[in-house]
Design a protein around this motif. Sequence first.
Motif, PDB file in Angstrom:
ATOM      1  N   VAL A 230       0.888  -1.173   0.000  1.00 49.77           N
ATOM      2  CA  VAL A 230       0.000   0.000   0.000  1.00 49.77           C
ATOM      3  C   VAL A 230       0.920   1.216   0.000  1.00 49.77           C
ATOM      4  CG1 VAL A 230      -2.065   0.995   1.062  1.00 49.77           C
ATOM      5  CG2 VAL A 230      -1.453  -1.390   1.548  1.00 49.77           C
ATOM      6  N   PRO A 231       1.283   1.725  -1.184  1.00 45.35           N
ATOM      7  CA  PRO A 231       2.438   2.632  -1.266  1.00 45.35           C
ATOM      8  C   PRO A 231       2.239   4.000  -0.637  1.00 45.35           C
ATOM      9  CG  PRO A 231       1.358   2.467  -3.413  1.00 45.35           C
ATOM     10  CD  PRO A 231       0.709   1.441  -2.515  1.00 45.35           C
ATOM     11  N   TRP A 232       1.004   4.432  -0.380  1.00 47.64           N
ATOM     12  CA  TRP A 232       0.811   5.763   0.217  1.00 47.64           C
ATOM     13  C   TRP A 232       0.765   5.707   1.740  1.00 47.64           C
ATOM     14  CZ3 TRP A 232      -3.248   3.020  -1.931  1.00 47.64           C
ATOM     15  CH2 TRP A 232      -4.413   2.878  -1.184  1.00 47.64           C
ATOM     16  N   LYS A 233       0.942   4.530   2.312  1.00 43.68           N
ATOM     17  CA  LYS A 233       0.927   4.362   3.763  1.00 43.68           C
ATOM     18  C   LYS A 233       2.304   3.943   4.269  1.00 43.68           C
ATOM     19  CE  LYS A 233      -3.935   3.138   3.958  1.00 43.68           C
ATOM     20  NZ  LYS A 233      -4.503   4.012   4.997  1.00 43.68           N
ATOM     21  N   TYR A 234       2.559   4.176   5.547  1.00 45.23           N
ATOM     22  CA  TYR A 234       3.823   3.738   6.137  1.00 45.23           C
ATOM     23  C   TYR A 234       3.974   2.226   5.958  1.00 45.23           C
ATOM     24  CZ  TYR A 234       4.295   8.426   7.995  1.00 45.23           C
ATOM     25  OH  TYR A 234       4.419   9.790   8.094  1.00 45.23           O
ATOM     26  N   GLY A 235       5.225   1.809   5.827  1.00 44.35           N
ATOM     27  CA  GLY A 235       5.545   0.438   5.434  1.00 44.35           C
ATOM     28  C   GLY A 235       4.888  -0.640   6.272  1.00 44.35           C
ATOM     29  N   PHE A 236       4.629  -0.362   7.551  1.00 41.87           N
ATOM     30  CA  PHE A 236       4.099  -1.441   8.403  1.00 41.87           C
ATOM     31  C   PHE A 236       2.687  -1.869   7.995  1.00 41.87           C
ATOM     32  CE2 PHE A 236       2.891   2.374  10.825  1.00 41.87           C
ATOM     33  CZ  PHE A 236       1.598   2.089  11.226  1.00 41.87           C
ATOM     34  N   LYS A 237       1.991  -1.018   7.199  1.00 43.60           N
ATOM     35  CA  LYS A 237       0.672  -1.430   6.705  1.00 43.60           C
ATOM     36  C   LYS A 237       0.790  -2.516   5.628  1.00 43.60           C
ATOM     37  CE  LYS A 237      -2.764   0.288   7.713  1.00 43.60           C
ATOM     38  NZ  LYS A 237      -3.656  -0.024   8.869  1.00 43.60           N
ATOM     39  N   SER A 238       1.979  -2.671   5.050  1.00 45.98           N
ATOM     40  CA  SER A 238       2.199  -3.605   3.941  1.00 45.98           C
ATOM     41  C   SER A 238       2.621  -4.982   4.474  1.00 45.98           C
ATOM     42  CB  SER A 238       3.253  -3.034   2.987  1.00 45.98           C
ATOM     43  OG  SER A 238       2.763  -1.872   2.355  1.00 45.98           O
ATOM     44  N   ALA A 239       1.627  -5.734   4.970  1.00 47.39           N
ATOM     45  CA  ALA A 239       1.891  -6.988   5.677  1.00 47.39           C
ATOM     46  C   ALA A 239       2.512  -8.059   4.774  1.00 47.39           C
ATOM     47  CB  ALA A 239       0.593  -7.505   6.291  1.00 47.39           C
ATOM     48  N   LYS A 240       3.452  -8.784   5.356  1.00 47.58           N
ATOM     49  CA  LYS A 240       4.202  -9.822   4.627  1.00 47.58           C
ATOM     50  C   LYS A 240       3.678 -11.221   4.925  1.00 47.58           C
ATOM     51  CE  LYS A 240       8.605  -7.350   4.628  1.00 47.58           C
ATOM     52  NZ  LYS A 240       9.977  -7.296   5.156  1.00 47.58           N
ATOM     53  N   SER A 241       3.879 -12.128   3.991  1.00 49.51           N
ATOM     54  CA  SER A 241       3.596 -13.568   4.178  1.00 49.51           C
ATOM     55  C   SER A 241       2.171 -13.794   4.705  1.00 49.51           C
ATOM     56  CB  SER A 241       4.639 -14.199   5.114  1.00 49.51           C
ATOM     57  OG  SER A 241       5.941 -14.002   4.595  1.00 49.51           O
ATOM     58  N   ILE A 242       1.218 -13.355   3.890  1.00 51.63           N
ATOM     59  CA  ILE A 242      -0.208 -13.384   4.259  1.00 51.63           C
ATOM     60  C   ILE A 242      -0.797 -14.789   4.130  1.00 51.63           C
ATOM     61  CG2 ILE A 242      -2.505 -12.547   3.534  1.00 51.63           C
ATOM     62  CD1 ILE A 242      -1.063  -9.928   2.702  1.00 51.63           C
ATOM     63  N   VAL A 243      -1.577 -15.193   5.133  1.00 47.13           N
ATOM     64  CA  VAL A 243      -2.280 -16.492   5.068  1.00 47.13           C
ATOM     65  C   VAL A 243      -3.806 -16.340   5.058  1.00 47.13           C
ATOM     66  CG1 VAL A 243      -0.415 -17.870   6.084  1.00 47.13           C
ATOM     67  CG2 VAL A 243      -2.112 -16.799   7.593  1.00 47.13           C
ATOM     68  N   ARG A 244      -4.286 -15.158   5.463  1.00 49.85           N
ATOM     69  CA  ARG A 244      -5.731 -14.979   5.490  1.00 49.85           C
ATOM     70  C   ARG A 244      -6.116 -13.535   5.174  1.00 49.85           C
ATOM     71  NH1 ARG A 244      -9.638 -15.759  10.697  1.00 49.85           N
ATOM     72  NH2 ARG A 244      -8.354 -14.021  11.383  1.00 49.85           N
ATOM     73  N   ILE A 245      -7.155 -13.383   4.370  1.00 49.62           N
ATOM     74  CA  ILE A 245      -7.726 -12.068   4.067  1.00 49.62           C
ATOM     75  C   ILE A 245      -9.200 -12.150   4.441  1.00 49.62           C
ATOM     76  CG2 ILE A 245      -8.201 -10.376   2.244  1.00 49.62           C
ATOM     77  CD1 ILE A 245      -5.760 -11.442   0.706  1.00 49.62           C
ATOM     78  N   ARG A 246      -9.594 -11.318   5.415  1.00 50.71           N
ATOM     79  CA  ARG A 246     -10.955 -11.433   5.941  1.00 50.71           C
ATOM     80  C   ARG A 246     -11.680 -10.100   5.805  1.00 50.71           C
ATOM     81  NH1 ARG A 246     -13.421 -11.818  11.392  1.00 50.71           N
ATOM     82  NH2 ARG A 246     -11.548 -10.814  12.190  1.00 50.71           N
ATOM     83  N   PHE A 247     -12.915 -10.134   5.337  1.00 53.35           N
ATOM     84  CA  PHE A 247     -13.726  -8.934   5.161  1.00 53.35           C
ATOM     85  C   PHE A 247     -14.597  -8.772   6.402  1.00 53.35           C
ATOM     86  CE2 PHE A 247     -12.796  -7.859   0.731  1.00 53.35           C
ATOM     87  CZ  PHE A 247     -12.060  -8.982   0.393  1.00 53.35           C
ATOM     88  N   THR A 248     -14.594  -7.571   6.957  1.00 52.28           N
ATOM     89  CA  THR A 248     -15.283  -7.351   8.229  1.00 52.28           C
ATOM     90  C   THR A 248     -16.162  -6.102   8.185  1.00 52.28           C
ATOM     91  OG1 THR A 248     -13.472  -5.997   9.117  1.00 52.28           O
ATOM     92  CG2 THR A 248     -13.341  -8.374   9.514  1.00 52.28           C
ATOM     93  N   GLU A 249     -17.071  -6.061   9.152  1.00 56.77           N
ATOM     94  CA  GLU A 249     -17.932  -4.885   9.270  1.00 56.77           C
ATOM     95  C   GLU A 249     -17.280  -3.833  10.176  1.00 56.77           C
ATOM     96  OE1 GLU A 249     -21.970  -5.863  10.255  1.00 56.77           O
ATOM     97  OE2 GLU A 249     -22.638  -3.854   9.706  1.00 56.77           O
ATOM     98  N   VAL A 250     -16.499  -4.325  11.165  1.00 55.66           N
ATOM     99  CA  VAL A 250     -15.841  -3.391  12.094  1.00 55.66           C
ATOM    100  C   VAL A 250     -14.352  -3.297  11.776  1.00 55.66           C
ATOM    101  CG1 VAL A 250     -17.507  -3.740  13.966  1.00 55.66           C
ATOM    102  CG2 VAL A 250     -15.483  -5.209  13.817  1.00 55.66           C
ATOM    103  N   GLN A 251     -13.768  -2.167  12.164  1.00 58.69           N
ATOM    104  CA  GLN A 251     -12.346  -1.921  11.896  1.00 58.69           C
ATOM    105  C   GLN A 251     -11.484  -2.987  12.563  1.00 58.69           C
ATOM    106  OE1 GLN A 251     -10.997   2.304  12.129  1.00 58.69           O
ATOM    107  NE2 GLN A 251      -9.399   1.502  13.459  1.00 58.69           N
TER     108      GLN A 251
END
Length: 321
Positions: A230-251
């Motif tokens: 996510v290039p417009w955000k600080y690097g820590f938002k760019s998570a590495k080695s992802i195993v799950r992507i979950r869609f949620t209603e709350v933050q």
Amino acid sequence: MLIKIPRYNEPLASEITPRELALSRRLFLQGMAASSLAASAWVWPAMATESSTRQRLPAQRNAKYSAADKPTTLADATTYNNFYEFGTDKGDPALYAGSLKTRPWTIKVEGEVKKPLTLDIDALLKLAPLEERLYRLRCVEGWSMAIPWIGFPLAELIRKVEPTGNAKYVEFTTLADRAQMPGVRSRVLEWPYTEGLRLDEANHPLTLLTVGMYGQVLPNQNGAPVRIIVPWKYGFKSAKSIVRIRFTEVQPRTSWNLAAPDEYGFYSNVNPEVDHPRWSQASERRIGEDGFFTKKRKTLMFNGYPEVASLYSGMDLRKFY
Ligand SMILES: Nc1nc2c(c(=O)[nH]1)N[C@H]1C(S)=C(S)[C@@H](COP(=O)(O)O)O[C@H]1N2
Ligand SMILES: [Mo]
């Protein structure tokens, strides 16, 4: 010694500066010393993957989404990393991530979606055409790089799973395996490392589901086999080695926000006008440009991606840091 076979886009040995050589020598010596974490037998293969064994990954350069910056060298981009699962020193990921097993690897896409998916990494690679994009990556710590990533827009995957009307956010969960990741024994962060985006941020065409860099599959220390950028955000938002992507209603809860909520907000957009509580964010050091007389660069609003500003219209970016 290692036999270096030059590859597409890889810096030639002649381009590697004395500082880089010194760094890789230091990393090697550290590796020899760190016998509690690493048998020196696998320090060599870990370093060898730098050039000789990693798989090529061809992709067309997307000029529209590529910055004109001079790319950071592959040597720098693979030896100066943040990947706390492998330790907190910048050199730790290069030393210890070599043992990460990236096949087989499955990614679950679930939550508020009509068509949940469990995808093998090789199936994910074929989900959409791969593109190369040169993006700036700005770490919250005040350094930056410019890296030719390879991947496709996360929006392509989101379209396939059909989010329900309740989906407002996307949560990324990354691997936390004590057997493979020595840093997970430490309590610096809550594991697994989790991150999140608002659904519209996740759907933004700049948000790249990333599987490679410099014409090759992702090196383990950079988040193999799949990460988010996510290039417009600080690097820590760019998570590495992802195993799950979950869609949620709350933050979603995020690891850095849990660790220090006053310092690392959910949004964490690069913003030279909003200082970190302990340092200024007005300027940055571009890795590779850090000679004694080299000036720091000015940090750009949204890291130089002004097209994302409309995502935040009406929001106070000091409050939503
Ligand atoms: N799983 C995980 N992802 C992570 C991190 C981490 O410690 N663990 N560090 C983040 C930070 S702070 C930065 S700056 C970038 C660094 O990416 P790079 O090493 O590929 O440059 O990865 C991010 N993604
Ligand atoms: Mo970072």
